[in-house]
Enzyme design. Sequence first.
Site, PDB file in Angstrom:
ATOM      1  N   ARG A  88       0.818  -1.206   0.000  1.00 41.01           N
ATOM      2  CA  ARG A  88       0.000   0.000   0.000  1.00 41.01           C
ATOM      3  C   ARG A  88       0.859   1.266   0.000  1.00 41.01           C
ATOM      4  O   ARG A  88       0.529   2.232  -0.677  1.00 41.01           O
ATOM      5  CB  ARG A  88      -0.930   0.017   1.221  1.00 41.01           C
ATOM      6  CG  ARG A  88      -2.151  -0.864   1.071  1.00 41.01           C
ATOM      7  CD  ARG A  88      -3.136  -0.646   2.200  1.00 41.01           C
ATOM      8  NE  ARG A  88      -4.302  -1.500   2.033  1.00 41.01           N
ATOM      9  CZ  ARG A  88      -5.380  -1.177   1.321  1.00 41.01           C
ATOM     10  NH1 ARG A  88      -5.430  -0.017   0.715  1.00 41.01           N
ATOM     11  NH2 ARG A  88      -6.383  -2.022   1.222  1.00 41.01           N
TER      12      ARG A  88
ATOM     13  N   GLU B  30      -2.149  -8.492   3.599  1.00 41.94           N
ATOM     14  CA  GLU B  30      -3.599  -8.439   3.801  1.00 41.94           C
ATOM     15  C   GLU B  30      -4.230  -9.699   3.223  1.00 41.94           C
ATOM     16  O   GLU B  30      -3.858 -10.151   2.138  1.00 41.94           O
ATOM     17  CB  GLU B  30      -4.208  -7.202   3.127  1.00 41.94           C
ATOM     18  CG  GLU B  30      -3.671  -5.894   3.665  1.00 41.94           C
ATOM     19  CD  GLU B  30      -4.313  -4.691   2.990  1.00 41.94           C
ATOM     20  OE1 GLU B  30      -5.411  -4.855   2.407  1.00 41.94           O
ATOM     21  OE2 GLU B  30      -3.726  -3.603   3.028  1.00 41.94           O
TER      22      GLU B  30
ATOM     23  N   GLU C 102     -10.157  -1.282  -5.692  1.00 39.20           N
ATOM     24  CA  GLU C 102      -9.417  -0.448  -4.744  1.00 39.20           C
ATOM     25  C   GLU C 102      -8.016  -0.160  -5.262  1.00 39.20           C
ATOM     26  O   GLU C 102      -7.488   0.946  -5.092  1.00 39.20           O
ATOM     27  CB  GLU C 102      -9.357  -1.135  -3.381  1.00 39.20           C
ATOM     28  CG  GLU C 102      -8.758  -0.233  -2.305  1.00 39.20           C
ATOM     29  CD  GLU C 102      -8.750  -0.895  -0.940  1.00 39.20           C
ATOM     30  OE1 GLU C 102      -8.372  -0.219   0.026  1.00 39.20           O
ATOM     31  OE2 GLU C 102      -9.127  -2.078  -0.843  1.00 39.20           O
TER      32      GLU C 102
ATOM     33  N   ASP D 249     -11.555   7.088 -11.453  1.00 40.70           N
ATOM     34  CA  ASP D 249     -11.877   8.482 -11.146  1.00 40.70           C
ATOM     35  C   ASP D 249     -10.830   9.383 -11.801  1.00 40.70           C
ATOM     36  O   ASP D 249     -10.008  10.012 -11.134  1.00 40.70           O
ATOM     37  CB  ASP D 249     -11.901   8.689  -9.628  1.00 40.70           C
ATOM     38  CG  ASP D 249     -12.362  10.097  -9.264  1.00 40.70           C
ATOM     39  OD1 ASP D 249     -13.022  10.736 -10.104  1.00 40.70           O
ATOM     40  OD2 ASP D 249     -12.041  10.553  -8.158  1.00 40.70           O
TER      41      ASP D 249
ATOM     42  N   HIS E  67     -19.039  -6.089   0.708  1.00 36.99           N
ATOM     43  CA  HIS E  67     -18.234  -6.878  -0.227  1.00 36.99           C
ATOM     44  C   HIS E  67     -18.251  -6.129  -1.555  1.00 36.99           C
ATOM     45  O   HIS E  67     -19.203  -6.249  -2.337  1.00 36.99           O
ATOM     46  CB  HIS E  67     -18.822  -8.281  -0.404  1.00 36.99           C
ATOM     47  CG  HIS E  67     -18.728  -9.135   0.808  1.00 36.99           C
ATOM     48  ND1 HIS E  67     -17.524  -9.633   1.280  1.00 36.99           N
ATOM     49  CD2 HIS E  67     -19.678  -9.578   1.672  1.00 36.99           C
ATOM     50  CE1 HIS E  67     -17.745 -10.355   2.366  1.00 36.99           C
ATOM     51  NE2 HIS E  67     -19.035 -10.329   2.633  1.00 36.99           N
TER      52      HIS E  67
ATOM     53  N   CYS F  76     -16.619  -6.594  -4.159  1.00 32.41           N
ATOM     54  CA  CYS F  76     -16.538  -7.481  -5.338  1.00 32.41           C
ATOM     55  C   CYS F  76     -17.922  -7.745  -5.919  1.00 32.41           C
ATOM     56  O   CYS F  76     -18.091  -7.859  -7.129  1.00 32.41           O
ATOM     57  CB  CYS F  76     -15.897  -8.808  -4.960  1.00 32.41           C
ATOM     58  SG  CYS F  76     -14.279  -8.669  -4.206  1.00 32.41           S
TER      59      CYS F  76
END
Length: 883
Positions: A537, A570, A581, A638, A849, A851
């Site tokens: 990250r 993670e 994400e 975005d 969720h 997904c």
Amino acid sequence: MYSCLELFSVLSSLIPNHRNHSHLYQQSIFNSRAAAKHLIERYYHQLTEGCGNESCSNSWCASSVGFNRMDNNAAAVKALELYKVNAKLCDPHPSKKGTASAYLESSNSACSNRKMNHKDVHSVRDNFKDVNYLTEEKVYEILDICGEKEDYSPLIRVIGRVFSSAEGLVQSFRRSKPYTKEELKSLQGKDEDKDEDEKEAAACSATAMEEDSPTSSSSSRLGEGSSGENDVQKLAPDEVSVDIEAVRRVYERLLSNEKIEAAFLNALVYLSPNVECDLTYHNVYSRDPNYLNLFVIVMENSNLHSPEYLEIALPQFCKAMSKLPLAAQAKLARLWSHYSVEQIRRMVETFQQLITYKVISNEFNSRNLVNDDDAVVAATKCLKIVYYANVLGGDLDMEHNEEEDEEPIPESSELTLQELLGEERRNKKGPRVDPLETELGIRTNDCRRPLIPFEEFVNEPLNEVLEMDKDYTFFKVETENKFSFMTCPFILNAVTKNLGLYYDNRIRMYSERRITVLYSLVQGQQLNPYLRLKVRRDHIIDDALVRLEMIAMENPADLKKQLYVEFEGEQGVDEGGVSKEFFQLVVEEIFNPDIGMFTYDERTKLFWFNPSSFENEGQYTLIGIVLGLAIYNNCILDVHFPMVVYRKLMGKKGTFRDLADANPVLHQSLKELLEYEGSVEEDMMITFQISQTDLFGNPLMYDLRENGDKIPVTNENRKEFVAQYSEYMLNKSVEKQFKAFRRGFHMVTNESPLKYLFRPEEIELLICGSRNLDFLALEETTEYDGGYNRDSRIIKEFWETLHSFGEEQKRLFLQFTTGTDRAPVGGLGKLKMIIAKNGPDTDRLPTSHTCFNVLLLPEYSSKEKLRERLLKAITYAKGFGML
């Protein structure tokens, strides 16, 4: 069914044929066959043209009262049947002299001794039986005579005879001189703001060739047996010999009479099957380009879209029109491109109403495909001609095209194995191109502004019943037996096209996965069937871009595998949500102004390539890859680019007009310069040298022309100055950065039908999603699970709470639930969100969720608690709370 030409082959089966004939017997056989052929032809012409006697009582004669007309095929079959039973054969009436050569041969002797008295001549003149083609003057003459007698039956018969005959219709309403510029303007009636030079060029391209009016009604059927150069008029590619204005005036006067209108309708029903036969089997257009006249004339009928035509007449005509060869379709498109907006819209509505009528009057499903409906398919093909006319007649920019990449995008090493397996990649050089587009030498993206909006060509009822998985299969297989609406993308909305693109991407992913498995079997290597990215990250850009750069260099085909993202340290399985994400975080980092790869305009809220960026071209290539991967993996980003970026991705350079949204302040300044009424040189003192500032605010000078600082901008050269200024700002100054960016984008999308299906504004929608957030539509389509339903107390309170949120809070909710704050293509109504019960009242926060767009909502005890828990969840959700 037999065609007219098959009669002769059928004849041979009627007469015995032995191998060992004497000469006399063979001669008798020949004579018998000739006699049979002669009789069958007489029966055929009696069924199609009649004997000419109005009082004929023969039920198998077209001249008899109450005779039901039949098409050529049916007449051929019936002629054989009448020959076998030795049916009654009429003697030809004198008025039929000069109609068909075979019929004349048998009728000359019968008619030679007949004398026409004065009464017969008067009857022929009143009924206009000698009229085999029409002119505007002839129509008005007949109309006046019929008006005096208050009997319009002679005119109705003339219209029925001429408009049901391809030969008669093609010969009608001919021009005797070319169109003038004024006449062309009456056809156009559009784009008043175009330059005079453009109007003159448009006028020149549609000038009709001078040709003589027809003088004989006894010529052979068009395309059959034509001999001599005089039989086929020589026309330039864009010219037609029909007087369109005359046709319009005639229709305007005649269509007000219901009985006369019925004659047009019945004639079209009789005409269309014969025309379809001519185009399918007889190759008539290549022999006589004037054959196109009949389509021009019929399409001028302003009542074609009325209900009476929709059942039989218009579907049959569309089938005939869809058989036109490519050159004829292009010629029609060029002609119609000079029509007014109202004329184009009328033709669009005509075909659209037929499609809609057929769609809503039938029950189409996976077993009964709309692709198998001949009328819908034919109308769509006809609509394509009008679509390209709409493009050609619009505001075109044919010159400003981006140069192709100098180096081809490298093919993967897998190609050799695919060839060995007989699975060569199709469309290596990119997606297909529409043949009509190639014939016309134009692309949809060349059109800045069409005559009527592209949206009017979309048929929503058709999109609702279209089985896109089946249609995509037909699109890829490219068989002649099955029609794919993806070959006519203008009729599909963005949602349907996006579904077709989704199927293409998924199949390509499966193909790459299967090839990888085969490779592992052949070479014994353990290869990864997915495009795996393992990132940290706090180092997401470095990790992602380095990995993608290695893949792009070693094996670009891996970019076409399904993306699988894993955040180091993670737990989680990437079923789509982790990728969403990942893209969100990458975009935030890449477009951070502090990095300096893009500049940000506070007024427009848009990003642009930084011409003085310190980053190398490889970094921009990787950004292009990221955008391509987002489309390929159905993720919304975005990003905020001006529309010119998407136009450039589709092959068009930026021009002055693109500055309106890319740099509105500069656009307004240059516009005022163009419109300035004083002396530009004396009052403004501008030269062909411009200045920009780098990242540190230092001025950079650039000469638009050699020694530009010494060349003043004047009233005479200001257009050139504006064009070159725009060229520099949108193209030259960012040429290296954009080429690298486009190259990366095409590494992922080069084999995709993306460019074939979508226009630039739709590409933006694919990448960025819709900015219009309709939460009422989302409420209508949301499903419930775990014990909740639409009437549950907590669900009602949830929607009341969500609708009370502000714009920013609603975007945070979308981000929390779906992984992006944008609506998908088609709006929030296309988003399949599920709200599932996550236990009884608790202090735990809602979770999601991303997904699967699932919101896990506990059954909170009060509306206030629901609001407080939900706001906290969506506000502090980044990095956790989303699974």
